[in-house]
Design a protein around this motif. Structure first.
Motif, PDB file in Angstrom:
ATOM      1  N   ALA A  53      -8.216  -1.028  -5.646  1.00 43.24           N
ATOM      2  CA  ALA A  53      -8.607  -2.264  -4.963  1.00 43.24           C
ATOM      3  C   ALA A  53      -7.693  -3.435  -5.336  1.00 43.24           C
ATOM      4  O   ALA A  53      -7.506  -4.368  -4.561  1.00 43.24           O
ATOM      5  CB  ALA A  53     -10.056  -2.600  -5.300  1.00 43.24           C
ATOM      6  N   GLU A  54      -7.100  -3.385  -6.539  1.00 42.44           N
ATOM      7  CA  GLU A  54      -6.202  -4.478  -6.960  1.00 42.44           C
ATOM      8  C   GLU A  54      -4.764  -4.242  -6.513  1.00 42.44           C
ATOM      9  O   GLU A  54      -3.877  -5.034  -6.800  1.00 42.44           O
ATOM     10  CB  GLU A  54      -6.221  -4.644  -8.482  1.00 42.44           C
ATOM     11  N   GLY A  55      -4.531  -3.091  -5.854  1.00 42.00           N
ATOM     12  CA  GLY A  55      -3.186  -2.811  -5.382  1.00 42.00           C
ATOM     13  C   GLY A  55      -2.318  -2.073  -6.384  1.00 42.00           C
ATOM     14  O   GLY A  55      -1.127  -1.868  -6.170  1.00 42.00           O
ATOM     15  N   ASN A  56      -2.904  -1.645  -7.519  1.00 42.02           N
ATOM     16  CA  ASN A  56      -2.113  -0.881  -8.488  1.00 42.02           C
ATOM     17  C   ASN A  56      -1.918   0.545  -8.001  1.00 42.02           C
ATOM     18  O   ASN A  56      -2.801   1.115  -7.356  1.00 42.02           O
ATOM     19  CB  ASN A  56      -2.831  -0.839  -9.842  1.00 42.02           C
ATOM     20  N   VAL A  57      -0.767   1.130  -8.334  1.00 41.80           N
ATOM     21  CA  VAL A  57      -0.472   2.500  -7.922  1.00 41.80           C
ATOM     22  C   VAL A  57      -1.397   3.458  -8.672  1.00 41.80           C
ATOM     23  O   VAL A  57      -1.506   3.397  -9.897  1.00 41.80           O
ATOM     24  CB  VAL A  57       1.000   2.847  -8.233  1.00 41.80           C
ATOM     25  N   THR A  58      -2.129   4.296  -7.923  1.00 48.00           N
ATOM     26  CA  THR A  58      -3.034   5.266  -8.568  1.00 48.00           C
ATOM     27  C   THR A  58      -2.737   6.649  -8.020  1.00 48.00           C
ATOM     28  O   THR A  58      -3.543   7.239  -7.315  1.00 48.00           O
ATOM     29  CB  THR A  58      -4.511   4.937  -8.260  1.00 48.00           C
ATOM     30  N   ILE A  59      -1.571   7.166  -8.353  1.00 47.78           N
ATOM     31  CA  ILE A  59      -1.202   8.493  -7.864  1.00 47.78           C
ATOM     32  C   ILE A  59      -1.210   9.504  -9.001  1.00 47.78           C
ATOM     33  O   ILE A  59      -1.845  10.557  -8.918  1.00 47.78           O
ATOM     34  CB  ILE A  59       0.176   8.442  -7.165  1.00 47.78           C
ATOM     35  N   ALA A  60      -0.535   9.171 -10.102  1.00 49.23           N
ATOM     36  CA  ALA A  60      -0.378  10.141 -11.189  1.00 49.23           C
ATOM     37  C   ALA A  60      -1.719  10.511 -11.824  1.00 49.23           C
ATOM     38  O   ALA A  60      -1.957  11.668 -12.158  1.00 49.23           O
ATOM     39  CB  ALA A  60       0.565   9.587 -12.239  1.00 49.23           C
ATOM     40  N   ASN A  86      -8.501   0.545   0.100  1.00 51.18           N
ATOM     41  CA  ASN A  86      -7.523  -0.529   0.219  1.00 51.18           C
ATOM     42  C   ASN A  86      -6.177   0.069   0.620  1.00 51.18           C
ATOM     43  O   ASN A  86      -5.522   0.708  -0.194  1.00 51.18           O
ATOM     44  CB  ASN A  86      -7.404  -1.269  -1.118  1.00 51.18           C
ATOM     45  N   TYR A  87      -5.788  -0.147   1.884  1.00 49.52           N
ATOM     46  CA  TYR A  87      -4.490   0.393   2.316  1.00 49.52           C
ATOM     47  C   TYR A  87      -3.343  -0.317   1.620  1.00 49.52           C
ATOM     48  O   TYR A  87      -2.238   0.207   1.566  1.00 49.52           O
ATOM     49  CB  TYR A  87      -4.327   0.236   3.836  1.00 49.52           C
ATOM     50  N   GLY A  88      -3.615  -1.500   1.091  1.00 46.69           N
ATOM     51  CA  GLY A  88      -2.586  -2.218   0.354  1.00 46.69           C
ATOM     52  C   GLY A  88      -1.425  -2.627   1.229  1.00 46.69           C
ATOM     53  O   GLY A  88      -1.541  -2.694   2.448  1.00 46.69           O
ATOM     54  N   ILE A  89      -0.305  -2.881   0.587  1.00 49.26           N
ATOM     55  CA  ILE A  89       0.842  -3.390   1.327  1.00 49.26           C
ATOM     56  C   ILE A  89       2.000  -2.415   1.311  1.00 49.26           C
ATOM     57  O   ILE A  89       3.038  -2.667   1.882  1.00 49.26           O
ATOM     58  CB  ILE A  89       1.278  -4.752   0.755  1.00 49.26           C
ATOM     59  N   PHE A  90       1.826  -1.274   0.645  1.00 46.96           N
ATOM     60  CA  PHE A  90       2.974  -0.386   0.464  1.00 46.96           C
ATOM     61  C   PHE A  90       2.730   1.037   0.985  1.00 46.96           C
ATOM     62  O   PHE A  90       3.339   1.979   0.498  1.00 46.96           O
ATOM     63  CB  PHE A  90       3.345  -0.307  -1.022  1.00 46.96           C
ATOM     64  N   THR A  91       1.816   1.208   1.953  1.00 45.65           N
ATOM     65  CA  THR A  91       1.527   2.552   2.446  1.00 45.65           C
ATOM     66  C   THR A  91       2.777   3.233   2.999  1.00 45.65           C
ATOM     67  O   THR A  91       2.999   4.425   2.789  1.00 45.65           O
ATOM     68  CB  THR A  91       0.421   2.481   3.521  1.00 45.65           C
ATOM     69  N   GLN A 107       8.595   7.374  -7.740  1.00 44.28           N
ATOM     70  CA  GLN A 107       9.279   6.746  -6.600  1.00 44.28           C
ATOM     71  C   GLN A 107       8.467   5.561  -6.063  1.00 44.28           C
ATOM     72  O   GLN A 107       9.022   4.511  -5.755  1.00 44.28           O
ATOM     73  CB  GLN A 107       9.556   7.766  -5.491  1.00 44.28           C
ATOM     74  N   VAL A 108       7.138   5.750  -5.971  1.00 42.38           N
ATOM     75  CA  VAL A 108       6.307   4.663  -5.438  1.00 42.38           C
ATOM     76  C   VAL A 108       6.357   3.456  -6.375  1.00 42.38           C
ATOM     77  O   VAL A 108       6.517   2.314  -5.934  1.00 42.38           O
ATOM     78  CB  VAL A 108       4.854   5.129  -5.216  1.00 42.38           C
ATOM     79  N   ARG A 109       6.255   3.694  -7.681  1.00 40.25           N
ATOM     80  CA  ARG A 109       6.323   2.566  -8.631  1.00 40.25           C
ATOM     81  C   ARG A 109       7.642   1.834  -8.515  1.00 40.25           C
ATOM     82  O   ARG A 109       7.700   0.603  -8.548  1.00 40.25           O
ATOM     83  CB  ARG A 109       6.139   3.079 -10.069  1.00 40.25           C
ATOM     84  N   GLN A 110       8.708   2.631  -8.402  1.00 42.15           N
ATOM     85  CA  GLN A 110      10.031   2.031  -8.310  1.00 42.15           C
ATOM     86  C   GLN A 110      10.161   1.181  -7.032  1.00 42.15           C
ATOM     87  O   GLN A 110      10.715   0.096  -7.052  1.00 42.15           O
ATOM     88  CB  GLN A 110      11.080   3.148  -8.346  1.00 42.15           C
ATOM     89  N   GLN A 111       9.623   1.717  -5.920  1.00 38.76           N
ATOM     90  CA  GLN A 111       9.782   1.054  -4.631  1.00 38.76           C
ATOM     91  C   GLN A 111       8.847  -0.133  -4.442  1.00 38.76           C
ATOM     92  O   GLN A 111       9.022  -0.904  -3.506  1.00 38.76           O
ATOM     93  CB  GLN A 111       9.525   2.052  -3.500  1.00 38.76           C
TER      94      GLN A 111
END
Lengths: 423, 276
Positions: free
Chosen positions: A213-220, A382-387, A417-421
């Motif tokens: 919800a805060e826009g933090n990357v939650t993939i790993a 939250n689709y966020g800004i980086f989908t 890659q997502v964190r970097q981008q």
């Protein structure tokens, strides 16, 4: 030739300044300008809405400009970036995945509609994607509620009824696909190695996304992402899918009978029904859910909403039009459902007559009622800004996934890659 | 004076502005000075590395293949005894005046899994199963290279043909009388005489390939899995597809500028050394 994109933007700004001087004189006081991307779908729905509005406001006029979707997004982005707002329309259609990106990177460009529209009447997930700092900017439009479209005649041949596909898991679908292939020789699904839509569907069905919800990357560290990728790897390796490349190749594969099902957004209905000779041979089931994590048999893919530009000279008229027709006219939603196959997101519209109708193409099932039932179950995320960036990172790993690569390593690569981008 | 003002507004100002921009960070139009942040981002960016590698692979394979082909075609079509010279010259030159979008659409349909190329190869029993030209990372690169070569070989051939017409016929006659075979006349007379033109076409083709955008964008959209993503496409994605980060996009575009400068300089250097 060696100039940069950044440089082009500056010159574009100058060019637009020149062009806009002409377009100002062309616009009349009461004209509402709209940008959309499909003449038969969202463009036609907008014109239908306006014909209702015009009955009460005879001096208002509407002009809808239809673009290629990608071209329209670039035009909008380039023009907002150049700071020249004169050539922009009053109302623009934006895909839900991109909404936050536009709202956050061009603050002040869009008009908040919170005071004009009763958002409690709409599907919550549609409202959430257009909300920033407590202000909602969109007029929610078409839903991307998903379903599993399948050839009921072929599944019947293999001994399956509609009840066998009701509320199943992905692993059950794989079993069915393998069994159907053995019995009939037919391939279950088309698969585009340049498309990450399947992961988005699975993630949203479990109420999660690439970002929290805060826009933090939650993939790993996300069990849903791992479960979804493992499920997908099993699906790829079960040899029940056919590789396709690009949109027309994808839709062609199941309309021509090369494959016998696909899971996608409700907006695909029109494409499937275009083959009138297949009437009665199709059915729609809820999409499967993930096993091992908390997931429902409902999700979303795509979908879009209308936005009013703050710079629009006629924004008062545009807002009034959206609020009176799109915001509350239940009859209007029956019309666009019947004529354009558009499932809007006004919840009250589901009680209307058209939503109760059955469809002979889908074996006499009440498909609209089913879709709107699933619509209410879709978890909001939250689709966020980086989908778009995250999608690109996933797509880069699909060949590794298909060839049986280690899922943990694949997740690490996507996450990095997502964190970097997104820094 | 007006010319200088125009040059200033449309050339110098944008170049300086984009250079300034390449040091800015931020999202959309909310930019702030970031010092060397973009350069350090560049060094850790796996997508940038993939795009750079792809671009250099295209450069290393496509440019030599295309220029050798152009030279061979030019030599063959320079033969005044050849029947239908005019027709072949036009036919080979025609692709580079063809509409880019039209030819991409044709290539895309030819190379689709059910397309004419697979049908043709299957009929000849060269392959037993259709090749997924656009869905396989290796074959997608092959298609892009073929497409650019098809389009630009004729263009380079015209330069070579024009230069060949300027070589004095008597040199060839003297060589023929001395008993020099045809291949040696080509290798020891034609090629050295064409050196300035070869240098010119190499520099132009290098610059063109480093900026490659149209073919991968229309044929493969950079896929599958970024295997045909070029630096220009990455700049485009950073500006118009992703969250706009114009500062970083400007930094990546300066990488192309620097690469062009270095490679052109090296090519001039190599040509000068041989002449000395």
């Amino acid at each position: 030739m060696t100039r940069t994109i950044a440089l082009r933007l500056r010159t574009l700004g100058l060019a637009i300044a020149g062009v806009s001087a002409l377009s100002i004189t062309a616009a009349t006081a009461q004209e509402i300008n709209v940008w959309a991307w499909d003449q038969n779908f969202n463009g036609a729905a907008m014109e239908e809405a306006f014909s209702r509005y015009q009955a009460e406001h005879p001096d208002a006029t509407l002009s809808v400009e239809i673009f290629d979707k990608a071209a329209m997004e670039q035009k909008l982005q380039a023009q907002l970036a150049s700071g020249q707002t004169d050539g922009l329309p009053d109302i623009v259609l934006i895909e839900d995945y991109r909404a936050q990106k536009y709202l956050l990177s061009f603050p002040g460009a869009f008009e908040p509609l919170t005071d004009h529209i009763d958002y409690s009447a709409f599907a919550p997930y549609k409202v959430e994607v257009a909300t920033v700092d407590g202000e909602t900017y969109s007029m929610p439009f078409d839903s991307g509620v998903t379903g599993l479209f399948y050839r009921s005649d072929i599944l019947e041949e293999a001994g399956y009824t509609a009840a066998d596909l009701e509320d199943i898991t992905w692993d059950r679908l794989i079993e069915i696909g393998v069994d159907v292939k053995e019995k009939t020789g037919e391939t279950l699904l088309p698969l585009d190695p340049n498309e990450a839509g399947w992961l988005r569907i699975m993630m949203q069905s479990a109420g999660t996304w690439y970002f929290d919800a805060e826009g933090n990357v939650t993939i790993a560290d996300n069990p849903v992402v791992k479960d979804a990728l493992e499920t997908w790897q099993r699906l790829l390796q079960a040899d029940i899918s056919k590789p396709v490349s690009g949109w027309s190749n994808y839709t062609g594969s199941f309309t021509s009978g090369d494959t016998i099902s696909t899971f996608t957004g409700v907006w695909m209905t029109a494409t499937i029904k275009a083959n009138a000779d297949q009437s009665g041979q199709w059915a729609v089931a809820p999409i499967p859910r993930l096993e091992g994590v908390d997931s429902v048999n409902a999700s979303n893919l795509g979908g879009s909403s209308w936005y009013v530009l703050s710079s629009a000279p006629d924004k008062e008229a545009a807002i009034d039009f959206l609020a009176t027709v799109w915001g509350q006219d239940v009859d209007f939603y029956q019309d666009i459902l019947v004529n354009q196959g558009a499932v809007g997101s006004l919840l009250a519209a589901r009680e209307g007559e058209a939503y109760q109708a059955t469809d002979e193409f889908f074996g006499g099932a009440p498909v609209w009622q089913n879709f709107s039932g699933w619509l209410a179950e879709i978890p909001s995320v939250n689709y966020g800004i980086f989908t778009e960036e995250a999608d690109a990172a996933v797509v880069a790993q699909i060949p590794a996934l298909a060839s049986g690569g280690n899922v943990d390593e694949i997740i690490t690569a996507i996450d990095q890659q997502v964190r970097q981008q997104t820094q | 004076m007006p010319a200088l003002a125009l040059l200033g507004v449309f050339m110098i100002y944008p170049i300086l502005w984009s250079l300034w921009m390449s040091f800015q960070t931020g999202r959309g139009m909310q930019l702030s000075f970031g010092g060397l942040a973009n350069i350090s981002r560049l060094t850790q960016d796996p997508v940038f590395l993939r795009a750079l590698t792809n671009t250099l692979i295209f450069l290393a394979i496509q440019v030599p293949v295309m220029l050798v082909l152009a030279l061979l075609f030019a030599n063959a079509l320079n033969n005044s005894a050849l029947w239908g010279r005019g027709f072949f010259r036009t036919a080979i030159f025609l692709p580079c005046v063809t509409s880019l979008v039209a030819y991409s659409v044709v290539f895309k349909s030819m190379f689709s899994t059910d397309g004419i190329i697979n049908h043709f190869l299957m009929t000849l029993h060269v392959i037993s199963a259709p090749i997924p030209w656009l869905a396989d990372p290796f074959w997608a690169k092959v298609v892009v290279i073929s497409a650019i070569t098809w389009r630009w070989t004729g263009y380079n051939m015209i330069f070579y043909l024009a230069a060949m017409q300027n070589i004095d016929r008597s040199i060839y006659e003297a060589a023929r009388i001395d008993g020099v075979p045809a291949w040696a006349r080509f290798w020891y007379i034609t090629v050295p005489m064409l050196k300035p033109v070869i240098l010119f076409t190499t520099v132009i083709s290098t610059i063109g390939t480093l900026q490659l955008f149209d073919e991968p964008n229309l044929l493969t959209q950079g896929g599958p899995s970024d295997s045909t993503l070029t630096l220009s496409m990455y700049i485009y994605n950073l500006s118009f597809r992703f969250m706009p980060s114009f500062g970083y996009a400007a930094t990546v575009s300066y990488v192309i500028v620097i690469l062009v400068a270095i490679l052109s300089f090296l090519q001039f250097l190599a040509a000068r050394d041989r002449r000395a």
